[in-house]
Motif scaffolding. Structure first.
Motif, PDB file in Angstrom:
ATOM      1  N   ARG A  57      13.463  -9.308  -8.451  1.00  0.00           N
ATOM      2  CA  ARG A  57      13.582  -7.995  -9.564  1.00  0.00           C
ATOM      3  C   ARG A  57      13.358  -8.568 -10.699  1.00  0.00           C
ATOM      4  O   ARG A  57      12.816  -7.536 -11.516  1.00  0.00           O
ATOM      5  CB  ARG A  57      14.813  -7.245  -9.294  1.00  0.00           C
ATOM      6  CG  ARG A  57      14.942  -6.415  -7.615  1.00  0.00           C
ATOM      7  CD  ARG A  57      16.610  -6.483  -8.094  1.00  0.00           C
ATOM      8  NE  ARG A  57      17.472  -5.766  -8.641  1.00  0.00           N
ATOM      9  CZ  ARG A  57      19.024  -5.265  -8.862  1.00  0.00           C
ATOM     10  NH1 ARG A  57      19.180  -5.208  -8.006  1.00  0.00           N
ATOM     11  NH2 ARG A  57      18.658  -4.879  -9.943  1.00  0.00           N
ATOM     12  N   HIS A  58      13.484  -9.800 -11.087  1.00  0.00           N
ATOM     13  CA  HIS A  58      13.501 -10.192 -12.009  1.00  0.00           C
ATOM     14  C   HIS A  58      12.622 -11.325 -12.625  1.00  0.00           C
ATOM     15  O   HIS A  58      12.160 -12.026 -13.475  1.00  0.00           O
ATOM     16  CB  HIS A  58      14.211 -10.812 -13.654  1.00  0.00           C
ATOM     17  CG  HIS A  58      16.100 -10.088 -12.795  1.00  0.00           C
ATOM     18  ND1 HIS A  58      16.739  -9.470 -12.572  1.00  0.00           N
ATOM     19  CD2 HIS A  58      16.723  -9.736 -14.534  1.00  0.00           C
ATOM     20  CE1 HIS A  58      17.794  -8.843 -12.538  1.00  0.00           C
ATOM     21  NE2 HIS A  58      17.913  -9.259 -14.241  1.00  0.00           N
ATOM     22  N   ARG A  59      11.368 -10.819 -11.398  1.00  0.00           N
ATOM     23  CA  ARG A  59      10.143 -12.111 -11.854  1.00  0.00           C
ATOM     24  C   ARG A  59      10.560 -12.787 -12.356  1.00  0.00           C
ATOM     25  O   ARG A  59       9.540 -13.129 -12.998  1.00  0.00           O
ATOM     26  CB  ARG A  59       9.393 -10.991 -12.643  1.00  0.00           C
ATOM     27  CG  ARG A  59       9.337  -9.303 -12.027  1.00  0.00           C
ATOM     28  CD  ARG A  59       8.039  -8.579 -12.742  1.00  0.00           C
ATOM     29  NE  ARG A  59       7.355  -7.527 -12.306  1.00  0.00           N
ATOM     30  CZ  ARG A  59       6.998  -6.176 -12.703  1.00  0.00           C
ATOM     31  NH1 ARG A  59       5.641  -6.820 -13.905  1.00  0.00           N
ATOM     32  NH2 ARG A  59       6.268  -5.541 -12.088  1.00  0.00           N
ATOM     33  N   LEU A  60      11.473 -13.488 -11.773  1.00  0.00           N
ATOM     34  CA  LEU A  60      11.244 -15.162 -12.316  1.00  0.00           C
ATOM     35  C   LEU A  60      10.805 -16.740 -11.523  1.00  0.00           C
ATOM     36  O   LEU A  60      10.703 -16.354 -10.337  1.00  0.00           O
ATOM     37  CB  LEU A  60      13.037 -15.653 -11.947  1.00  0.00           C
ATOM     38  CG  LEU A  60      13.873 -14.574 -13.332  1.00  0.00           C
ATOM     39  CD1 LEU A  60      15.337 -15.449 -12.662  1.00  0.00           C
ATOM     40  CD2 LEU A  60      13.526 -15.065 -14.292  1.00  0.00           C
ATOM     41  N   LYS A  64      11.240 -21.371 -13.697  1.00  0.00           N
ATOM     42  CA  LYS A  64      13.439 -20.877 -14.286  1.00  0.00           C
ATOM     43  C   LYS A  64      14.212 -20.847 -13.060  1.00  0.00           C
ATOM     44  O   LYS A  64      15.490 -21.057 -13.619  1.00  0.00           O
ATOM     45  CB  LYS A  64      12.778 -19.204 -14.482  1.00  0.00           C
ATOM     46  CG  LYS A  64      11.761 -18.629 -15.096  1.00  0.00           C
ATOM     47  CD  LYS A  64      11.997 -19.167 -16.657  1.00  0.00           C
ATOM     48  CE  LYS A  64      11.434 -18.571 -17.789  1.00  0.00           C
ATOM     49  NZ  LYS A  64      11.240 -18.659 -19.294  1.00  0.00           N
ATOM     50  N   MET A  65      13.908 -21.363 -11.602  1.00  0.00           N
ATOM     51  CA  MET A  65      14.793 -21.637 -10.225  1.00  0.00           C
ATOM     52  C   MET A  65      15.756 -23.379 -11.276  1.00  0.00           C
ATOM     53  O   MET A  65      15.353 -24.095 -10.878  1.00  0.00           O
ATOM     54  CB  MET A  65      14.697 -22.034  -9.541  1.00  0.00           C
ATOM     55  CG  MET A  65      13.853 -21.142  -9.536  1.00  0.00           C
ATOM     56  SD  MET A  65      14.500 -19.196  -9.515  1.00  0.00           S
ATOM     57  CE  MET A  65      13.381 -17.815  -8.729  1.00  0.00           C
ATOM     58  N   THR A 111       9.261 -28.740 -10.233  1.00  0.00           N
ATOM     59  CA  THR A 111       9.219 -28.577 -11.749  1.00  0.00           C
ATOM     60  C   THR A 111       9.376 -27.569 -12.632  1.00  0.00           C
ATOM     61  O   THR A 111       9.209 -26.683 -12.483  1.00  0.00           O
ATOM     62  CB  THR A 111       7.698 -29.247 -12.340  1.00  0.00           C
ATOM     63  OG1 THR A 111       6.896 -30.533 -11.772  1.00  0.00           O
ATOM     64  CG2 THR A 111       8.047 -29.932 -13.740  1.00  0.00           C
ATOM     65  N   THR A 112      10.996 -28.041 -13.026  1.00  0.00           N
ATOM     66  CA  THR A 112      11.503 -26.735 -13.935  1.00  0.00           C
ATOM     67  C   THR A 112      10.408 -26.678 -15.207  1.00  0.00           C
ATOM     68  O   THR A 112      10.571 -27.782 -15.674  1.00  0.00           O
ATOM     69  CB  THR A 112      12.958 -26.580 -13.901  1.00  0.00           C
ATOM     70  OG1 THR A 112      13.687 -27.776 -13.923  1.00  0.00           O
ATOM     71  CG2 THR A 112      13.167 -26.203 -12.512  1.00  0.00           C
ATOM     72  N   GLU A 113      10.916 -26.428 -15.832  1.00  0.00           N
ATOM     73  CA  GLU A 113      10.799 -26.314 -17.410  1.00  0.00           C
ATOM     74  C   GLU A 113      11.455 -27.150 -18.109  1.00  0.00           C
ATOM     75  O   GLU A 113      13.067 -27.267 -17.912  1.00  0.00           O
ATOM     76  CB  GLU A 113      11.118 -24.700 -18.581  1.00  0.00           C
ATOM     77  CG  GLU A 113      10.504 -23.570 -18.349  1.00  0.00           C
ATOM     78  CD  GLU A 113      10.345 -22.138 -18.776  1.00  0.00           C
ATOM     79  OE1 GLU A 113       9.310 -21.642 -18.783  1.00  0.00           O
ATOM     80  OE2 GLU A 113      11.865 -22.745 -19.201  1.00  0.00           O
ATOM     81  N   ASN A 114      11.225 -27.664 -19.253  1.00  0.00           N
ATOM     82  CA  ASN A 114      12.031 -29.346 -19.850  1.00  0.00           C
ATOM     83  C   ASN A 114      13.256 -28.474 -20.486  1.00  0.00           C
ATOM     84  O   ASN A 114      12.950 -27.925 -21.677  1.00  0.00           O
ATOM     85  CB  ASN A 114      11.610 -29.811 -20.632  1.00  0.00           C
ATOM     86  CG  ASN A 114      11.708 -31.119 -21.150  1.00  0.00           C
ATOM     87  OD1 ASN A 114      13.098 -31.360 -21.034  1.00  0.00           O
ATOM     88  ND2 ASN A 114      11.674 -31.434 -22.584  1.00  0.00           N
TER      89      ASN A 114
END
Length: 416
Positions: A57-60, A64-65, A111-114
């Protein structure tokens, strides 16, 4: 699902439409390998489906997880959730399920954001933790406590702006340490003030002029050895040790851990750090590595303590590849217990025995007091308890009433 778990069609739809879909099978397999019960896996799967529905719903995006996103879901979404049936809204189960999800994504090298790019506070606290480890040599429990305090302090100070440690003012420190309107107890002021001083010294190493800020940290009066240590009588210790037979779950593990506390004077953190290889059955010794004094100690293993440990290993310890002496009695079995388990076991034993105590450290005090009453020299007591200074052991002489009575002078004016 691919692993054979039957789920509600709506749950299946949420998962299959989610960016998490490729990792759900591994998520379930991970729980099965850790020997979680089928009902627990089923519950966790529903929790993940709820999170997947919210994230959609938040388009993540998948990158971003991370821990910040899952914390936001639990703290902000669950209390006001209006998602349709059949969602799971239990916070405890959801936290556990999301923790396993993040571990699964990490194992699958997602891979997630740094975090350092968008969260300078995280970088600051990570550097502070390294300072406490490499420079101060503090125990993990102490580091975690101080990081928690400093995170609260910095979040309060910079809640409405960018993180800039050079803008900390003496009034900020005094207000935080003393609490709003000075409501903090002396114990809280001592702990919080110690954490703030440690952080300021860390900032001093980084080149910040913090001497004026250090002077602003409030202090409380503290006289060394002024208090009396709480101790249990020999009868109360035996009553406590006999209370574990009543436990419906893991009574032998609880009894063995309590024996380590009462017979050898181990700390709760030292009990959970014991490994199978630390017990030398032939020599009758037990090894303590990386304890509070940051050295290796070898202590005699009392007969009753060894018997309790052996009984736990033979009849109750689950099959596991983990080499920790005391392991979990529920899934995941391949992990050692945490110090909180030891504390909870002892607190519950106090309640069963009707003892108005809560601290595990009382058992350590009781051992020292008992040794002193039997004539054990103070130096040997200090060695058994691994005190760096003999002065730390001197406090136990204050509860040795028999010897104190022998040297007490007559009260002035008393008739002889």
């Amino acid at each position: 699902m691919e692993n054979g778990t039957a789920v509600h069609p709506q749950v299946r739809a949420w998962l299959e439409r989610s960016v998490l879909q490729p990792y759900i099978s591994e998520f379930c397999s991970r729980l099965q390998r850790s020997r979680y019960h089928a009902s627990t896996i089923h519950c966790y799967l529903y929790c993940i489906a709820h999170f997947a529905h919210w994230a959609g719903r938040h388009r993540l995006a998948l990158v971003k997880m991370d821990e910040r996103t899952t914390t936001r879901f639990v703290a902000e979404h669950l209390p006001h959730c209006d998602c349709p049936y059949p969602v799971k809204r239990g916070r405890s189960d959801t936290r556990a399920a999301l923790s396993h999800l993040l571990q699964t994504l990490s194992t699958c090298e997602v891979t997630t954001e740094n975090r350092a790019d968008w969260d300078p506070l995280h970088t600051e606290l990570s550097s502070f933790d390294r300072y406490m480890t490499e420079v101060k040599g503090l125990a993990q429990s102490t580091r975690q406590q101080r990081i928690h305090i400093i995170r609260r302090f910095l979040n309060e100070r910079f809640a409405s702006g960018s993180f800039m440690p050079d803008r900390i003012r003496p009034t900020d420190i005094r207000r935080f340490v003393l609490g709003q309107e000075g409501v903090h107890s002396t114990g809280t002021i001592h702990v919080v003030g110690g954490a703030i001083r440690c952080y300021l010294r860390f900032r001093s190493v980084a080149g910040d002029p913090v001497h004026g800020l250090l002077d602003a940290v409030p202090s409380v009066a503290h006289w060394r050895l002024a208090s009396l240590p709480e101790v249990l009588s020999e009868k109360e210790v035996q009553q406590l040790l006999g209370s574990f037979e009543q436990l419906p779950r893991s009574p032998k593990r609880a009894h063995a851990m309590a024996r380590c506390l009462t017979d050898i004077g181990l700390r709760a953190s030292e009990v959970v750090q014991l490994h199978l290889s630390d017990v030398d059955w032939r020599a009758g010794t037990i090894r303590l590595a990386a304890n509070k004094s940051r050295r290796i100690d070898v202590l005699p293993l009392p007969t009753e303590t060894g018997r309790a440990i052996a009984e736990y290993l033979r009849t109750e310890r689950p099959q596991t590849s983990n080499r920790a002496l005391f392991v979990r009695d529920g899934a995941p079995f391949d992990r050692p217990i945490q110090a909180g388990v030891v504390r909870r076991v002892i607190r519950q034993a106090y309640l069963r025995c009707g003892l108005a105590h809560s601290r595990v450290h009382i058992l350590r005090h009781s051992l020292a007091s008992s040794l002193l009453k039997t004539g054990t020299p103070l130096k040997e007591i200090a060695d058994i308890l691994r005190h760096r200074s003999l002065d730390t052991s001197v406090i136990y002489t204050k509860v040795d009433t028999n010897r104190l009575a022998a040297v007490a002078m007559p009260w002035p004016g008393r008739s002889l």
